[in-house]
Design a protein around this motif. Structure first.
Motif, PDB file in Angstrom:
ATOM      1  N   UNK A  48      -1.480   0.995 -11.536  1.00  0.00           N
ATOM      2  CA  UNK A  48      -1.128   0.087 -12.634  1.00  0.00           C
ATOM      3  C   UNK A  48      -0.569  -1.232 -12.117  1.00  0.00           C
ATOM      4  N   UNK A  49       0.076  -1.206 -10.953  1.00  0.00           N
ATOM      5  CA  UNK A  49       0.641  -2.426 -10.388  1.00  0.00           C
ATOM      6  C   UNK A  49      -0.285  -3.078  -9.367  1.00  0.00           C
ATOM      7  N   UNK A  50      -1.497  -2.575  -9.220  1.00  0.00           N
ATOM      8  CA  UNK A  50      -2.464  -3.167  -8.305  1.00  0.00           C
ATOM      9  C   UNK A  50      -2.164  -2.921  -6.844  1.00  0.00           C
ATOM     10  N   UNK A  51      -1.510  -1.811  -6.552  1.00  0.00           N
ATOM     11  CA  UNK A  51      -1.163  -1.464  -5.176  1.00  0.00           C
ATOM     12  C   UNK A  51      -2.268  -0.584  -4.603  1.00  0.00           C
ATOM     13  N   UNK A  52      -2.691  -0.907  -3.392  1.00  0.00           N
ATOM     14  CA  UNK A  52      -3.713  -0.105  -2.720  1.00  0.00           C
ATOM     15  C   UNK A  52      -3.142   1.269  -2.399  1.00  0.00           C
ATOM     16  N   UNK A  53      -3.931   2.316  -2.641  1.00  0.00           N
ATOM     17  CA  UNK A  53      -3.471   3.685  -2.420  1.00  0.00           C
ATOM     18  C   UNK A  53      -4.405   4.350  -1.421  1.00  0.00           C
ATOM     19  N   UNK A  54      -3.845   4.921  -0.376  1.00  0.00           N
ATOM     20  CA  UNK A  54      -4.600   5.661   0.621  1.00  0.00           C
ATOM     21  C   UNK A  54      -4.104   7.097   0.606  1.00  0.00           C
ATOM     22  N   UNK A  55      -5.025   8.026   0.373  1.00  0.00           N
ATOM     23  CA  UNK A  55      -4.672   9.442   0.372  1.00  0.00           C
ATOM     24  C   UNK A  55      -5.255  10.069   1.632  1.00  0.00           C
ATOM     25  N   UNK A  56      -4.379  10.627   2.446  1.00  0.00           N
ATOM     26  CA  UNK A  56      -4.783  11.287   3.669  1.00  0.00           C
ATOM     27  C   UNK A  56      -4.955  12.777   3.391  1.00  0.00           C
ATOM     28  N   UNK A  57      -6.035  13.334   3.831  1.00  0.00           N
ATOM     29  CA  UNK A  57      -6.269  14.758   3.660  1.00  0.00           C
ATOM     30  C   UNK A  57      -6.524  15.383   5.014  1.00  0.00           C
ATOM     31  N   UNK A  58      -6.113  16.615   5.142  1.00  0.00           N
ATOM     32  CA  UNK A  58      -6.316  17.367   6.370  1.00  0.00           C
ATOM     33  C   UNK A  58      -7.622  18.117   6.238  1.00  0.00           C
ATOM     34  N   UNK A  59      -8.549  17.934   7.177  1.00  0.00           N
ATOM     35  CA  UNK A  59      -9.813  18.670   7.082  1.00  0.00           C
ATOM     36  C   UNK A  59      -9.583  20.163   7.280  1.00  0.00           C
ATOM     37  N   UNK A  60     -10.223  20.939   6.446  1.00  0.00           N
ATOM     38  CA  UNK A  60     -10.076  22.404   6.539  1.00  0.00           C
ATOM     39  C   UNK A  60     -11.192  22.970   7.395  1.00  0.00           C
ATOM     40  N   UNK A  61     -10.813  23.864   8.304  1.00  0.00           N
ATOM     41  CA  UNK A  61     -11.823  24.444   9.200  1.00  0.00           C
ATOM     42  C   UNK A  61     -12.094  25.872   8.863  1.00  0.00           C
TER      43      UNK A  61
ATOM     44  N   UNK B 209       0.844  -1.195   0.000  1.00  0.00           N
ATOM     45  CA  UNK B 209       0.000   0.000   0.000  1.00  0.00           C
ATOM     46  C   UNK B 209       0.875   1.239   0.000  1.00  0.00           C
ATOM     47  N   UNK B 210       0.402   2.263  -0.699  1.00  0.00           N
ATOM     48  CA  UNK B 210       1.021   3.588  -0.687  1.00  0.00           C
ATOM     49  C   UNK B 210       0.120   4.501   0.126  1.00  0.00           C
ATOM     50  N   UNK B 211       0.681   5.151   1.122  1.00  0.00           N
ATOM     51  CA  UNK B 211      -0.072   6.097   1.941  1.00  0.00           C
ATOM     52  C   UNK B 211       0.497   7.474   1.648  1.00  0.00           C
ATOM     53  N   UNK B 212      -0.351   8.341   1.095  1.00  0.00           N
ATOM     54  CA  UNK B 212       0.083   9.668   0.664  1.00  0.00           C
ATOM     55  C   UNK B 212      -0.636  10.730   1.485  1.00  0.00           C
ATOM     56  N   UNK B 213       0.103  11.719   1.957  1.00  0.00           N
ATOM     57  CA  UNK B 213      -0.538  12.902   2.532  1.00  0.00           C
ATOM     58  C   UNK B 213      -0.014  14.118   1.790  1.00  0.00           C
ATOM     59  N   UNK B 214      -0.130  15.290   2.369  1.00  0.00           N
ATOM     60  CA  UNK B 214       0.224  16.523   1.662  1.00  0.00           C
ATOM     61  C   UNK B 214       1.640  16.516   1.104  1.00  0.00           C
ATOM     62  N   UNK B 215       2.612  16.027   1.894  1.00  0.00           N
ATOM     63  CA  UNK B 215       3.993  16.071   1.421  1.00  0.00           C
ATOM     64  C   UNK B 215       4.754  14.771   1.629  1.00  0.00           C
ATOM     65  N   UNK B 216       4.234  13.844   2.398  1.00  0.00           N
ATOM     66  CA  UNK B 216       4.951  12.612   2.710  1.00  0.00           C
ATOM     67  C   UNK B 216       4.355  11.411   1.998  1.00  0.00           C
ATOM     68  N   UNK B 217       5.198  10.386   1.858  1.00  0.00           N
ATOM     69  CA  UNK B 217       4.774   9.106   1.298  1.00  0.00           C
ATOM     70  C   UNK B 217       5.249   8.015   2.246  1.00  0.00           C
ATOM     71  N   UNK B 218       4.339   7.129   2.587  1.00  0.00           N
ATOM     72  CA  UNK B 218       4.649   6.009   3.456  1.00  0.00           C
ATOM     73  C   UNK B 218       4.351   4.737   2.683  1.00  0.00           C
ATOM     74  N   UNK B 219       5.271   3.808   2.711  1.00  0.00           N
ATOM     75  CA  UNK B 219       5.070   2.522   2.050  1.00  0.00           C
ATOM     76  C   UNK B 219       4.700   1.486   3.095  1.00  0.00           C
TER      77      UNK B 219
END
Length: 178
Positions: A165-178, A126-136
């Protein structure tokens, strides 16, 4: 058809020699550029001192003072510039390289010791993406944080395309805006 293997290439594929490099952000490279600028100023001062008149303060301090020093000011300035160039090169060694067969992360440890980690696409669950970081998330349930890159938006877009394309699960983290 005997003895041949059919290959299916899609638009996400990188050609065999392709490597896309994502270098470190400017804030990580800036100290080495400052050091290089200071060392070049020191070299310029030494060169000015060597070419100035013999009664100027700079000449007396640097050129005549070299008679009592174990290392001349010119040699010291050249060593300083060489060290600064090495620091700039070392600072550019950080980042991530995206290859056809996987990812390569380049880190700098304490004392400037380089560390390279490589993963192939099948090792990444799995790829975990947030605003600037990537975690595998790897196949053995370990997590690895990739180093920061100068262009995170383009890097994330590329990882999303290649991960899908490689069938890897992708999780995108977003910061809630207030």
């Amino acid at each position: 058809m005997r003895g041949t293997v059919a290959r299916f290439e899609m638009s996400y594929s990188l050609s065999p020699g392709d490597r896309l490099t994502f270098g470190p952000p400017l804030r990580m490279r800036l100290p080495s550029f400052v050091y290089l600028a200071i060392s070049l100023v020191a070299l310029a001062l030494v060169l000015i001192a060597y070419s100035s008149s013999s009664n100027s303060r700079l000449y007396v301090w640097l050129v005549e003072g070299d008679k009592t020093r174990p290392l001349s000011s010119l040699a010291f300035a050249l060593i300083l510039v060489a060290s600064a160039v090495g620091t700039v090169l070392r600072a550019h060694m950080r980042g991530v390289v995206v290859r056809r067969d996987g990812l390569e992360a380049r880190y700098l440890l304490a004392m400037g010791i380089p560390r390279i980690r490589q993963w192939t696409w099948p090792q990444i669950s799995r790829l975990i993406l947030d605003e600037k970081d990537v975690l595998l998330e790897l196949w053995d349930n370990r997590y690895e944080r990739l180093p920061e890159v100068a262009t995170p938006k383009e890097f994330h877009e590329l990882l999303e395309r290649l991960g899908a394309a490689h069938g890897i699960q992708i999780t995108r983290l977003t910061v809630p805006r207030t």
